[in-house]
Design a protein around this motif. Structure first.
Motif, PDB file in Angstrom:
ATOM      1  N   CYS A 248      17.076  -0.769 -12.985  1.00  0.00           N
ATOM      2  CA  CYS A 248      17.011  -0.020 -11.568  1.00  0.00           C
ATOM      3  C   CYS A 248      15.651  -0.302 -10.728  1.00  0.00           C
ATOM      4  CB  CYS A 248      16.671   1.597 -11.848  1.00  0.00           C
ATOM      5  SG  CYS A 248      18.193   2.417 -12.573  1.00  0.00           S
ATOM      6  N   ALA A 249      14.601  -0.399 -11.451  1.00  0.00           N
ATOM      7  CA  ALA A 249      13.262  -0.860 -10.602  1.00  0.00           C
ATOM      8  C   ALA A 249      13.411  -2.342 -10.021  1.00  0.00           C
ATOM      9  CB  ALA A 249      12.171  -1.139 -11.785  1.00  0.00           C
ATOM     10  N   ARG A 250      14.230  -3.335 -10.636  1.00  0.00           N
ATOM     11  CA  ARG A 250      14.508  -4.518 -10.017  1.00  0.00           C
ATOM     12  C   ARG A 250      15.376  -4.463  -8.877  1.00  0.00           C
ATOM     13  NH1 ARG A 250      14.245  -9.811 -11.779  1.00  0.00           N
ATOM     14  NH2 ARG A 250      12.512  -9.186 -13.164  1.00  0.00           N
ATOM     15  N   ALA A 251      16.445  -3.578  -9.020  1.00  0.00           N
ATOM     16  CA  ALA A 251      17.597  -3.541  -8.024  1.00  0.00           C
ATOM     17  C   ALA A 251      17.104  -2.936  -6.885  1.00  0.00           C
ATOM     18  CB  ALA A 251      18.818  -2.849  -8.872  1.00  0.00           C
ATOM     19  N   ARG A 252      16.284  -1.752  -7.145  1.00  0.00           N
ATOM     20  CA  ARG A 252      15.728  -0.749  -5.951  1.00  0.00           C
ATOM     21  C   ARG A 252      14.451  -1.560  -5.211  1.00  0.00           C
ATOM     22  NH1 ARG A 252      13.838   5.219  -7.103  1.00  0.00           N
ATOM     23  NH2 ARG A 252      15.863   5.330  -7.846  1.00  0.00           N
ATOM     24  N   TRP A 253      13.827  -2.345  -5.717  1.00  0.00           N
ATOM     25  CA  TRP A 253      12.659  -2.650  -4.945  1.00  0.00           C
ATOM     26  C   TRP A 253      12.578  -4.153  -4.734  1.00  0.00           C
ATOM     27  CZ3 TRP A 253      11.332   1.501  -2.836  1.00  0.00           C
ATOM     28  CH2 TRP A 253      11.280   2.618  -3.588  1.00  0.00           C
ATOM     29  N   ASP A 254      13.497  -4.935  -5.210  1.00  0.00           N
ATOM     30  CA  ASP A 254      13.268  -6.515  -5.007  1.00  0.00           C
ATOM     31  C   ASP A 254      13.956  -6.753  -3.810  1.00  0.00           C
ATOM     32  OD1 ASP A 254      11.553  -6.946  -6.896  1.00  0.00           O
ATOM     33  OD2 ASP A 254      12.849  -8.483  -7.815  1.00  0.00           O
ATOM     34  N   GLY A 255      15.052  -5.903  -3.261  1.00  0.00           N
ATOM     35  CA  GLY A 255      15.520  -6.396  -2.052  1.00  0.00           C
ATOM     36  C   GLY A 255      16.630  -7.714  -2.347  1.00  0.00           C
ATOM     37  N   LYS A 256      16.841  -7.892  -3.640  1.00  0.00           N
ATOM     38  CA  LYS A 256      17.747  -9.077  -3.814  1.00  0.00           C
ATOM     39  C   LYS A 256      19.097  -8.794  -4.280  1.00  0.00           C
ATOM     40  CE  LYS A 256      13.519 -11.527  -5.088  1.00  0.00           C
ATOM     41  NZ  LYS A 256      12.797 -11.999  -6.347  1.00  0.00           N
ATOM     42  N   PRO A 257      20.110  -9.296  -4.370  1.00  0.00           N
ATOM     43  CA  PRO A 257      21.370  -9.158  -4.896  1.00  0.00           C
ATOM     44  C   PRO A 257      21.415  -8.457  -6.270  1.00  0.00           C
ATOM     45  CG  PRO A 257      21.597 -11.356  -3.781  1.00  0.00           C
ATOM     46  CD  PRO A 257      19.797 -11.051  -3.801  1.00  0.00           C
ATOM     47  N   LEU A 258      22.362  -7.848  -6.613  1.00  0.00           N
ATOM     48  CA  LEU A 258      22.139  -6.806  -8.069  1.00  0.00           C
ATOM     49  C   LEU A 258      22.232  -8.077  -9.258  1.00  0.00           C
ATOM     50  CD1 LEU A 258      24.423  -3.893  -6.941  1.00  0.00           C
ATOM     51  CD2 LEU A 258      21.884  -3.891  -7.165  1.00  0.00           C
ATOM     52  N   VAL A 259      22.805  -9.116  -8.744  1.00  0.00           N
ATOM     53  CA  VAL A 259      22.985  -9.858  -9.976  1.00  0.00           C
ATOM     54  C   VAL A 259      21.431 -10.309 -10.473  1.00  0.00           C
ATOM     55  CG1 VAL A 259      23.006 -12.049  -8.474  1.00  0.00           C
ATOM     56  CG2 VAL A 259      23.963 -12.096 -10.792  1.00  0.00           C
ATOM     57  N   ASP A 260      20.681 -10.214  -9.688  1.00  0.00           N
ATOM     58  CA  ASP A 260      19.134 -10.774 -10.182  1.00  0.00           C
ATOM     59  C   ASP A 260      18.670  -9.415 -11.281  1.00  0.00           C
ATOM     60  OD1 ASP A 260      16.775 -12.408 -10.195  1.00  0.00           O
ATOM     61  OD2 ASP A 260      15.891 -10.682  -9.032  1.00  0.00           O
ATOM     62  N   ALA A 261      19.005  -8.310 -10.886  1.00  0.00           N
ATOM     63  CA  ALA A 261      18.411  -7.120 -11.583  1.00  0.00           C
ATOM     64  C   ALA A 261      18.902  -7.086 -13.148  1.00  0.00           C
ATOM     65  CB  ALA A 261      19.097  -5.942 -10.992  1.00  0.00           C
ATOM     66  N   ALA A 262      20.031  -7.981 -13.402  1.00  0.00           N
ATOM     67  CA  ALA A 262      20.566  -8.275 -14.755  1.00  0.00           C
ATOM     68  C   ALA A 262      19.616  -8.891 -15.822  1.00  0.00           C
ATOM     69  CB  ALA A 262      21.945  -8.997 -15.011  1.00  0.00           C
ATOM     70  N   SER A 263      18.685  -9.930 -15.061  1.00  0.00           N
ATOM     71  CA  SER A 263      17.829 -10.566 -15.786  1.00  0.00           C
ATOM     72  C   SER A 263      16.502  -9.747 -16.229  1.00  0.00           C
ATOM     73  CB  SER A 263      17.247 -11.995 -14.954  1.00  0.00           C
ATOM     74  OG  SER A 263      16.623 -11.443 -13.575  1.00  0.00           O
ATOM     75  N   ALA A 264      16.279  -8.976 -15.318  1.00  0.00           N
ATOM     76  CA  ALA A 264      15.176  -7.776 -15.745  1.00  0.00           C
ATOM     77  C   ALA A 264      15.562  -7.096 -17.099  1.00  0.00           C
ATOM     78  CB  ALA A 264      14.884  -6.925 -14.419  1.00  0.00           C
ATOM     79  N   ALA A 265      16.707  -6.431 -16.870  1.00  0.00           N
ATOM     80  CA  ALA A 265      17.396  -5.628 -18.269  1.00  0.00           C
ATOM     81  C   ALA A 265      17.450  -6.690 -19.469  1.00  0.00           C
ATOM     82  CB  ALA A 265      19.030  -5.353 -17.842  1.00  0.00           C
ATOM     83  N   LEU A 266      17.712  -7.876 -19.138  1.00  0.00           N
ATOM     84  CA  LEU A 266      17.892  -8.916 -20.170  1.00  0.00           C
ATOM     85  C   LEU A 266      16.450  -9.142 -20.878  1.00  0.00           C
ATOM     86  CD1 LEU A 266      19.819 -10.373 -22.210  1.00  0.00           C
ATOM     87  CD2 LEU A 266      19.549 -12.214 -20.522  1.00  0.00           C
ATOM     88  N   GLY A 267      15.745  -9.227 -20.092  1.00  0.00           N
ATOM     89  CA  GLY A 267      14.156  -9.340 -20.552  1.00  0.00           C
ATOM     90  C   GLY A 267      13.701  -8.282 -21.215  1.00  0.00           C
ATOM     91  N   GLU A 268      14.077  -6.984 -20.870  1.00  0.00           N
ATOM     92  CA  GLU A 268      13.856  -5.749 -21.584  1.00  0.00           C
ATOM     93  C   GLU A 268      14.443  -5.644 -22.946  1.00  0.00           C
ATOM     94  OE1 GLU A 268      11.287  -2.604 -22.166  1.00  0.00           O
ATOM     95  OE2 GLU A 268      11.161  -3.771 -20.143  1.00  0.00           O
ATOM     96  N   LEU A 269      15.650  -6.370 -22.940  1.00  0.00           N
ATOM     97  CA  LEU A 269      16.426  -6.136 -24.282  1.00  0.00           C
ATOM     98  C   LEU A 269      15.766  -7.204 -25.272  1.00  0.00           C
ATOM     99  CD1 LEU A 269      19.047  -5.202 -25.765  1.00  0.00           C
ATOM    100  CD2 LEU A 269      20.118  -7.299 -24.834  1.00  0.00           C
ATOM    101  N   HIS A 270      15.424  -8.398 -24.703  1.00  0.00           N
ATOM    102  CA  HIS A 270      14.629  -9.211 -25.554  1.00  0.00           C
ATOM    103  C   HIS A 270      13.433  -8.761 -26.124  1.00  0.00           C
ATOM    104  CE1 HIS A 270      17.195 -13.002 -23.782  1.00  0.00           C
ATOM    105  NE2 HIS A 270      17.897 -12.153 -24.607  1.00  0.00           N
TER     106      HIS A 270
END
Length: 407
Positions: A248-270
């Motif tokens: 959510c944080a990446r998707a809401r505040w980065d102003g980039k396509p939602l596909v980029d938010a998946a990498s933030a979630a994956l980083g948190e998972l790792h």
């Protein structure tokens, strides 16, 4: 400017105040200094000034600060005049410094300036994500790296110009007699800011901004049997919450396509997985399905928020960058999403007050008016008597500091 003693400032007036500067309330203020006996030379603050050494003699002179004496002030660093530290002089000198910084830089001109085709190519690449799909394609990695660097450079140029305009605007509000004198410089840099805004807006994705605005309407996921987070045991709900918040944080505040938010979630998972091996692949596959679903639902929410609804005219106060406490690095109060919204949707701007009018879709307007936004904002049409007036006129009726509008 230095402080020689309590209650006074030591200022090289000949360098701080250029000839022709309107003096306002400081006009006619008396000073004592030194000049050559010929009485045709410069005015000096100290008799030890190196510029006086060639004079056949010198004498003490009292003079009033005006256009004539201002043009004769010595610019040598040793010629420091004592002025009262009563709050007025520091404000005046800061305003002059801010106006002096209105001079356009040459950094964006010349052969190295990116063309429209280069900006369009970078926008096309970054609309697919921040990185190429083929991890082994070195050439493609290079293209994406150049596109990201171009986007960052365009934003930095525009934001720096914004900050100089905001600082000058604050100075002109504090010292209004300077405004007619500074208007040409202000207009020239404002035109440069507008050019830079258009160039950076060309690399922003309006659809991503609408999607980002819809994030606040989304409900947090709950752990279900089909989410393969068994590797975390009893901590699975907590891990799911962490990856959701990162997404959510990446998707809401980065102003980039939602596909980029998946990498933030994956980083948190790792980070949660650590060195675990068993169940790792299943958790990653499950997260990929989750982020895909979250993105689809967010896009639908964005459509429901704005499609078929009237747009809104929102006024925002654009804050300048500042220094972090204790002399830290420059602190950017705005998110990339907020900066992109201003770039894409600005229809009017008033740099003297640091305000802009944005014509935005319904969902983006709701997000701007929400409490978590860093920009003070108001709906210009709601409750306005002259609601059909141009955006610039409506913007002039709003002052975020509670003062009456500057004419």
């Amino acid at each position: 400017m230095s402080v020689p003693e309590t209650g006074t400032l030591s200022v090289v007036l000949g360098r701080c105040i250029e000839a022709g500067t309107p003096l306002g309330p400081f006009e006619g203020m008396y000073f004592s200094g030194y000049t050559a006996v010929s009485d045709t030379g410069l005015l000096h603050a100290v008799e030890e000034c190196p510029q006086l050494r060639k004079a056949s003699g010198m004498r003490v002179v009292d003079f009033a600060l005006d256009a004539s004496s201002l043009a004769r002030l010595c610019t040598n660093w040793s010629c420091r005049w004592a002025v009262p530290d009563d709050g007025r002089w520091p404000v005046f000198l800061d305003a002059l410094d801010a106006v002096a910084r209105l001079r356009p830089d040459d950094e964006e001109t010349g052969e190295g300036r990116p063309g429209e085709a280069e900006i369009s190519e970078a926008a096309c690449l970054l609309s697919r994500g921040e990185y190429p799909q083929d991890e082994d394609d070195e050439a493609e990695w290079g293209r994406y790296e150049q596109a990201r660097a171009l986007r960052d450079d365009l934003l930095a140029l525009w934001r720096d110009t914004q900050n100089r305009l905001i600082a000058a605007g604050e100075g002109l509000v504090a010292c209004p007699w300077l405004r007619p004198w500074a208007e040409i410089k202000l207009a020239e840099l404002a035109e440069r800011a507008e050019q830079q805004r258009h160039r950076w807006a060309g690399i922003c994705a309006p659809r991503a901004l609408a999607d980002g605005a819809a994030i606040s309407t989304m409900s947090a996921p709950v752990l279900t049997p089909d989410i393969a987070f068994e590797v975390f045991g009893s901590e699975a709900p907590e891990v799911l919450g962490k990856v959701w918040r990162a997404w959510c944080a990446r998707a809401r505040w980065d102003g980039k396509p939602l596909v980029d938010a998946a990498s933030a979630a994956l980083g948190e998972l790792h980070a949660a997985l650590g060195r675990r091996r068993k169940g790792r692949e299943e958790a990653e596959e499950s997260l990929a399905k989750l982020t895909t679903d979250w993105a689809q639902r967010t896009r639908l929410a964005a459509v429901e928020q704005s499609a078929g609804h009237p747009w809104r005219l929102i006024a925002v106060r654009i804050p300048a960058r500042g220094r972090a406490p204790h002399g830290g690095a420059v602190c950017e109060p705005l998110t990339l999403w907020e900066l992109a919204v201003v770039a894409v949707y600005q229809v009017a701007v008033d740099w003297v007050r640091g305000t802009a009018a944005l014509w935005v879709p319904q969902g983006i307007g709701d997000q701007l008016l929400a409490a978590e936004s860093s920009m003070k904002a108001v709906d210009l049409i709601e409750g306005a008597e002259n609601w059909a007036a141009p955006a610039s006129v409506l913007l002039a009726t709003w002052d975020p500091d509670g003062r009456s509008a500057v004419s």
